[in-house]
Design a protein around this motif. Structure first.
Motif, PDB file in Angstrom:
ATOM      1  N   GLU A  90       0.871  -1.169   0.000  1.00 55.43           N
ATOM      2  CA  GLU A  90       0.000   0.000   0.000  1.00 55.43           C
ATOM      3  C   GLU A  90       0.908   1.219   0.000  1.00 55.43           C
ATOM      4  O   GLU A  90       1.825   1.322   0.822  1.00 55.43           O
ATOM      5  N   ARG A 136       3.708   0.308   2.613  1.00 55.10           N
ATOM      6  CA  ARG A 136       3.512  -0.686   3.668  1.00 55.10           C
ATOM      7  C   ARG A 136       3.318  -2.052   3.021  1.00 55.10           C
ATOM      8  O   ARG A 136       2.501  -2.208   2.107  1.00 55.10           O
ATOM      9  N   CYS A 137       4.058  -3.037   3.483  1.00 54.60           N
ATOM     10  CA  CYS A 137       3.962  -4.395   2.954  1.00 54.60           C
ATOM     11  C   CYS A 137       2.619  -5.016   3.341  1.00 54.60           C
ATOM     12  O   CYS A 137       2.267  -5.049   4.519  1.00 54.60           O
ATOM     13  N   ILE A 138       1.878  -5.476   2.342  1.00 58.24           N
ATOM     14  CA  ILE A 138       0.634  -6.201   2.624  1.00 58.24           C
ATOM     15  C   ILE A 138       0.698  -7.657   2.144  1.00 58.24           C
ATOM     16  O   ILE A 138      -0.151  -8.453   2.487  1.00 58.24           O
ATOM     17  N   ASN A 173       8.267  -8.537   5.786  1.00 55.81           N
ATOM     18  CA  ASN A 173       7.451  -8.432   6.991  1.00 55.81           C
ATOM     19  C   ASN A 173       6.149  -7.695   6.707  1.00 55.81           C
ATOM     20  O   ASN A 173       6.163  -6.487   6.432  1.00 55.81           O
ATOM     21  N   ILE A 174       5.038  -8.401   6.779  1.00 54.79           N
ATOM     22  CA  ILE A 174       3.735  -7.768   6.575  1.00 54.79           C
ATOM     23  C   ILE A 174       3.556  -6.678   7.623  1.00 54.79           C
ATOM     24  O   ILE A 174       3.835  -6.873   8.798  1.00 54.79           O
ATOM     25  N   GLY A 175       3.127  -5.515   7.169  1.00 57.60           N
ATOM     26  CA  GLY A 175       2.930  -4.365   8.044  1.00 57.60           C
ATOM     27  C   GLY A 175       4.119  -3.436   8.118  1.00 57.60           C
ATOM     28  O   GLY A 175       3.986  -2.297   8.572  1.00 57.60           O
ATOM     29  N   VAL A 212       6.777  -0.681   7.182  1.00 60.82           N
ATOM     30  CA  VAL A 212       6.710   0.527   6.363  1.00 60.82           C
ATOM     31  C   VAL A 212       8.129   0.942   6.009  1.00 60.82           C
ATOM     32  O   VAL A 212       9.007   0.992   6.866  1.00 60.82           O
TER      33      VAL A 212
END
Length: 127
Positions: A11, A44-46, A72-74, A76
Motif C-alpha cells: 500500500e 507498507r507491505c501487505i 514483513n507484513i505491516g 513501512v
C-alpha cells in the motif's frame, strides 16, 4: 509469462520531502519551485515477496524505478525519488507511483496498480 520471484504487494501511503525519517506521508506535498527537496513515498507491505516501483510526474517517467523484497507484513519503508527539471513548473502536478512485478519471458515490468498524489510547486523559477 514467467515470474522469477514471488510477487509481493504494498500500500502506497503518500509522498513527502526532505528526509526519510519523521515526515508523515500525505496525499499532497507543497514546496517552492526553487527549493524542491529530495522526495520520498512510503509503502507498507501487505503481501511478502518482490515488488517493483516506478514514479511518473505528469505522465513523464522520472527514471526512478526500483525493486525491493518485502519480508514483513505491516512493515513501512521509504522509497526515494527525484523531481526532474523538465517537469518543474509552478502549479499542481500529478505524481503517480506505480507498483508491479518483473517477468522474465520476455524481460519486462508489469504494472499491477498505482496510487496518485499531488505535488504543488509555488513561486517563480529563478534563471
Amino acid at each position: 509469462m514467467v515470474e522469477p520471484f514471488t510477487r509481493g504487494n504494498a500500500e502506497i501511503l503518500g509522498i513527502y520531502g526532505h528526509s526519510a525519517s519523521g515526515n508523515p506521508p500525505k496525499d499532497t506535498f507543497t514546496c517552492d519551485i526553487n527549493q524542491v527537496p529530495s522526495m520520498f513515498f512510503d509503502y507498507r507491505c501487505i503481501k511478502t515477496g518482490q515488488l517493483t516501483f516506478g514514479v511518473f510526474i505528469d505522465g513523464v517517467d522520472t527514471g526512478d524505478t526500483g525493486g525491493t523484497k518485502m519480508e514483513n507484513i505491516g512493515a513501512v519503508r521509504p522509497f526515494h525519488f527525484w523531481v526532474p527539471q523538465k517537469v518543474r513548473s509552478s502549479g499542481s502536478h500529478t505524481v503517480i507511483v506505480k507498483y508491479g512485478h518483473l517477468e522474465t519471458s520476455p524481460d519486462k515490468i508489469v504494472w499491477d496498480g498505482n496510487s496518485i498524489f499531488t505535488l504543488v510547486l509555488t513561486g517563480s523559477k529563478r534563471e
